[in-house]
Design an enzyme around this catalytic site. Structure first.
Site, PDB file in Angstrom:
ATOM      1  N   ASP A  80       0.801  -1.179  -0.077  1.00 40.50           N
ATOM      2  CA  ASP A  80      -0.141   0.048  -0.157  1.00 40.50           C
ATOM      3  C   ASP A  80       0.798   1.157  -0.041  1.00 40.50           C
ATOM      4  OD1 ASP A  80      -2.436  -1.538  -0.083  1.00 40.50           O
ATOM      5  OD2 ASP A  80      -2.993  -0.990   1.861  1.00 40.50           O
ATOM      6  N   GLY A  81       2.051   1.158   0.732  1.00 37.78           N
ATOM      7  CA  GLY A  81       2.833   2.596   0.524  1.00 37.78           C
ATOM      8  C   GLY A  81       3.427   2.997  -0.361  1.00 37.78           C
ATOM      9  N   ASN A 150      -3.849   9.629   1.186  1.00 39.03           N
ATOM     10  CA  ASN A 150      -4.221   9.062   2.456  1.00 39.03           C
ATOM     11  C   ASN A 150      -4.800  10.199   3.379  1.00 39.03           C
ATOM     12  OD1 ASN A 150      -4.481   6.570   2.257  1.00 39.03           O
ATOM     13  ND2 ASN A 150      -2.988   5.872   3.516  1.00 39.03           N
ATOM     14  N   ALA A 192      -6.296   3.885   7.445  1.00 36.28           N
ATOM     15  CA  ALA A 192      -4.779   4.171   8.077  1.00 36.28           C
ATOM     16  C   ALA A 192      -4.682   4.557   9.331  1.00 36.28           C
ATOM     17  CB  ALA A 192      -4.146   4.802   6.802  1.00 36.28           C
ATOM     18  N   TYR A 193      -3.942   5.761   9.476  1.00 31.37           N
ATOM     19  CA  TYR A 193      -3.686   6.485  10.835  1.00 31.37           C
ATOM     20  C   TYR A 193      -5.047   6.626  11.444  1.00 31.37           C
ATOM     21  CZ  TYR A 193      -0.995   9.306  14.196  1.00 31.37           C
ATOM     22  OH  TYR A 193      -0.640   9.887  15.202  1.00 31.37           O
ATOM     23  N   ASN A 194      -5.963   7.262  10.689  1.00 38.17           N
ATOM     24  CA  ASN A 194      -7.098   7.566  11.378  1.00 38.17           C
ATOM     25  C   ASN A 194      -7.816   6.696  12.158  1.00 38.17           C
ATOM     26  OD1 ASN A 194     -10.111   9.292  11.412  1.00 38.17           O
ATOM     27  ND2 ASN A 194     -10.388   7.306   9.907  1.00 38.17           N
ATOM     28  N   LEU A 195      -7.851   5.262  11.729  1.00 39.22           N
ATOM     29  CA  LEU A 195      -8.503   4.051  12.073  1.00 39.22           C
ATOM     30  C   LEU A 195      -7.768   3.884  13.348  1.00 39.22           C
ATOM     31  CD1 LEU A 195     -10.526   1.916  11.998  1.00 39.22           C
ATOM     32  CD2 LEU A 195      -8.970   0.767  10.565  1.00 39.22           C
ATOM     33  N   SER A 196      -6.618   3.942  13.463  1.00 39.09           N
ATOM     34  CA  SER A 196      -5.763   3.426  14.636  1.00 39.09           C
ATOM     35  C   SER A 196      -6.069   4.357  15.909  1.00 39.09           C
ATOM     36  CB  SER A 196      -4.448   3.478  14.333  1.00 39.09           C
ATOM     37  OG  SER A 196      -3.774   4.791  14.091  1.00 39.09           O
ATOM     38  N   GLN A 249       5.136  10.221   4.327  1.00 41.57           N
ATOM     39  CA  GLN A 249       6.173  10.212   3.481  1.00 41.57           C
ATOM     40  C   GLN A 249       6.898  11.378   3.305  1.00 41.57           C
ATOM     41  OE1 GLN A 249       4.472   8.319   0.015  1.00 41.57           O
ATOM     42  NE2 GLN A 249       4.362   6.211   0.988  1.00 41.57           N
TER      43      GLN A 249
END
Length: 291
Positions: A80-81, A150, A192-196, A249
């Site tokens: 994905d990255g 993202n 991504a980060y939002n979910l975590s 990134q």
């Protein structure tokens, strides 16, 4: 514009030329690339390799702009990255991107190496694939424009202190955030980060911003979903300044009293998918819902 989901009937005008970008700093990927190249050539699809990828595996390649002008679609090989980086650097070309997954999680990369040969054999039939259009975020800080597929994260500079940020929507104050930072996510980035950090999942073809505080000082600060036709402005009021991190990134520094402006980009990213790919099945598989 608002919360509209964009489902297109767009198809590839031609399928004879593919531009390939490899996961960086992994020269051992060459064996997989050669196998993938063979699959494309067996379907009479000519392969063009991006120059940094080519240099990494001792092949010949093309600079990214020339590649985008030459090919019918792009192919990201990695995880994905890699796909996120490829999309961010190429979306303005309008060329769809196919993600081949050599990683593990694979929310975005659609086709595994084992599935690729079958996918390419069926690509000649327009009924066997689709092209999704996904929102991109445009940001501006210190007169520098940048784009995110993202998310854009406003983060504290110092591990020992929290950050204070004042926020406006279309020029009108709506909140002040005090905590570790703020995530401004696209629907694609909602997994991504939002979910975590407890932010909501938003269907990826929606046009919306998800604004999620990271470890806020006040428990009343909650994630917020906003229509993408708003312009959001964040002003750093903390004397430590802040970092702006784009898709995990690229990093920009912002000083006290400087602002970050966020809006929807004028162009959308295009992802090439298998026709049968179902977003909710992907969530069920990757997040193990119900287990």
């Amino acid at each position: 514009m608002g919360l509209k989901a964009t489902i297109t009937k767009e198809k590839l005008k031609s399928k004879s030329k593919a531009g390939i970008i490899l996961r960086p700093s992994t020269p051992e990927i060459k064996d997989d690339y050669m196998k993938i190249k063979g699959y494309f050539q067996s379907q009479n699809i000519e392969v063009f390799l991006e120059k940094n990828s080519a240099y990494m595996i001792d092949e010949e390649g093309f600079d990214l702009d020339t590649l985008c002008d030459t090919v019918d679609f792009l192919v990201s090989i990695g995880g994905d990255g890699t796909l996120i980086s490829v999309v961010r650097r190429t979306f303005r070309s309008g060329k769809p991107v196919l993600g081949i997954n050599l990683g593990t999680l694979g929310f975005l990369t659609d086709v595994s190496l084992n599935e690729l040969e079958s996918f390419l054999q069926n690509l000649s039939d327009d009924e066997n694939y689709r092209i999704d259009s996904r929102m991109m975020i445009k940001g501006n800080a210190n007169l520098q424009n940048f784009f995110a597929f993202n998310d854009i994260v406003i983060s504290r500079n110092s591990l020992s202190s929290m950050i204070k940020v004042d926020a406006k929507i279309d020029g009108k104050p709506f909140n002040s955030y005090y905590g570790d930072g703020i995530i401004i996510s696209s629907p694609t980035g909602s997994t991504a980060y939002n979910l975590s950090v407890g932010g909501p999942l938003v269907y990826p073809l929606t046009d919306a911003f998800i604004v999620t505080p990271v470890a806020p000082h006040s428990l009343t600060q909650r994630p917020l979903v906003l229509p993408a036709d708003f312009e959001i402005e964040f002003t750093i009021t903390d004397n430590q300044g802040a970092m702006v991190i784009v898709d995990g990134q690229d990093i920009y520094e912002v000083e006290q009293n400087q602002s970050i402006k966020i809006q929807i980009a004028s162009k959308k990213a295009k992802l090439l998918h298998r026709k049968e790919r179902n977003y909710f099945e992907v969530l069920n598989e990757k997040l193990q819902w119900g287990n």
